[in-house]
Design a protein around this motif. Structure first.
Motif, PDB file in Angstrom:
ATOM      1  N   ARG A 230       2.537  -7.262  -4.761  1.00  0.00           N
ATOM      2  CA  ARG A 230       1.695  -7.974  -4.417  1.00  0.00           C
ATOM      3  C   ARG A 230       1.932  -9.526  -4.941  1.00  0.00           C
ATOM      4  NH1 ARG A 230      -2.538 -11.157  -6.007  1.00  0.00           N
ATOM      5  NH2 ARG A 230      -2.643  -9.935  -8.117  1.00  0.00           N
ATOM      6  N   GLN A 231       2.047  -9.511  -6.110  1.00  0.00           N
ATOM      7  CA  GLN A 231       2.260 -10.852  -6.997  1.00  0.00           C
ATOM      8  C   GLN A 231       3.478 -11.843  -6.490  1.00  0.00           C
ATOM      9  OE1 GLN A 231       2.104 -10.316 -11.188  1.00  0.00           O
ATOM     10  NE2 GLN A 231       0.077  -9.609 -11.098  1.00  0.00           N
ATOM     11  N   LEU A 232       4.574 -10.877  -6.107  1.00  0.00           N
ATOM     12  CA  LEU A 232       5.790 -11.413  -5.630  1.00  0.00           C
ATOM     13  C   LEU A 232       5.301 -11.940  -4.073  1.00  0.00           C
ATOM     14  CD1 LEU A 232       8.577  -8.985  -6.637  1.00  0.00           C
ATOM     15  CD2 LEU A 232       8.375 -11.233  -7.438  1.00  0.00           C
ATOM     16  N   GLY A 233       4.803 -11.295  -3.443  1.00  0.00           N
ATOM     17  CA  GLY A 233       4.556 -11.770  -2.010  1.00  0.00           C
ATOM     18  C   GLY A 233       3.680 -12.862  -2.096  1.00  0.00           C
TER      19      GLY A 233
ATOM     20  N   THR B  68       3.415   3.029  -8.325  1.00  0.00           N
ATOM     21  CA  THR B  68       2.441   3.148  -9.004  1.00  0.00           C
ATOM     22  C   THR B  68       1.570   1.986  -9.071  1.00  0.00           C
ATOM     23  OG1 THR B  68       3.482   2.295 -10.909  1.00  0.00           O
ATOM     24  CG2 THR B  68       3.707   4.775 -10.863  1.00  0.00           C
ATOM     25  N   TRP B  69       0.440   2.032  -9.695  1.00  0.00           N
ATOM     26  CA  TRP B  69      -0.521   0.893  -9.376  1.00  0.00           C
ATOM     27  C   TRP B  69       0.359  -0.674 -10.171  1.00  0.00           C
ATOM     28  CZ3 TRP B  69      -2.138  -3.131 -13.025  1.00  0.00           C
ATOM     29  CH2 TRP B  69      -3.051  -3.794 -12.370  1.00  0.00           C
ATOM     30  N   PRO B  70       0.947  -0.450 -11.080  1.00  0.00           N
ATOM     31  CA  PRO B  70       1.764  -1.748 -11.387  1.00  0.00           C
ATOM     32  C   PRO B  70       2.841  -2.115 -10.881  1.00  0.00           C
ATOM     33  CG  PRO B  70       1.492  -0.202 -13.344  1.00  0.00           C
ATOM     34  CD  PRO B  70       1.099   0.712 -12.231  1.00  0.00           C
ATOM     35  N   GLU B  71       3.618  -1.057 -10.091  1.00  0.00           N
ATOM     36  CA  GLU B  71       4.366  -1.471  -9.050  1.00  0.00           C
ATOM     37  C   GLU B  71       3.943  -2.225  -7.864  1.00  0.00           C
ATOM     38  OE1 GLU B  71       7.743   2.244  -9.950  1.00  0.00           O
ATOM     39  OE2 GLU B  71       6.007   2.538  -8.523  1.00  0.00           O
TER      40      GLU B  71
ATOM     41  N   ASP C 247       0.995  -1.199   0.012  1.00  0.00           N
ATOM     42  CA  ASP C 247      -0.287   0.042   0.080  1.00  0.00           C
ATOM     43  C   ASP C 247       0.952   1.212   0.043  1.00  0.00           C
ATOM     44  OD1 ASP C 247      -2.275  -1.419   0.221  1.00  0.00           O
ATOM     45  OD2 ASP C 247      -2.061  -1.796   2.324  1.00  0.00           O
ATOM     46  N   ASP C 248       2.199   1.236  -0.360  1.00  0.00           N
ATOM     47  CA  ASP C 248       3.004   2.436  -0.317  1.00  0.00           C
ATOM     48  C   ASP C 248       2.493   3.297  -1.466  1.00  0.00           C
ATOM     49  OD1 ASP C 248       5.282   4.296  -0.628  1.00  0.00           O
ATOM     50  OD2 ASP C 248       6.679   2.729   0.186  1.00  0.00           O
TER      51      ASP C 248
END
Length: 66
Positions: free
Chosen positions: A47-50, A39-42, A34-35
């Motif tokens: 999220r995907q890595l987590g 940007t949204w893609p970042e 949520d930083d």
């Protein structure tokens, strides 16, 4: 005597400084999904890595459609 061992007394580093030092010294990255600086893609990449490394978060699970 006013001597304190390292880590005792003195000033405390803020969390952002700890994260920065971890990245520079050990190559560790601590980032919130949520930083607001991302940007949204970042954020989606984080999220995907987590999800890949640690599994999906309980609060991020979506209801199944259908």
């Amino acid at each position: 005597m006013r001597w304190h061992p390292r880590g005792y007394g003195g000033t405390r580093r803020d969390p952002e400084q700890v994260k920065q030092d971890g990245w520079h010294d050990q190559g560790l990255l601590a980032v919130s999904v949520d930083d607001p600086r991302l940007t949204w893609p970042e954020r989606e990449l984080v999220r995907q890595l987590g999800d890949k490394l640690y599994g999906r978060r309980a609060e991020s699970r979506e209801a199944a459609n259908g």
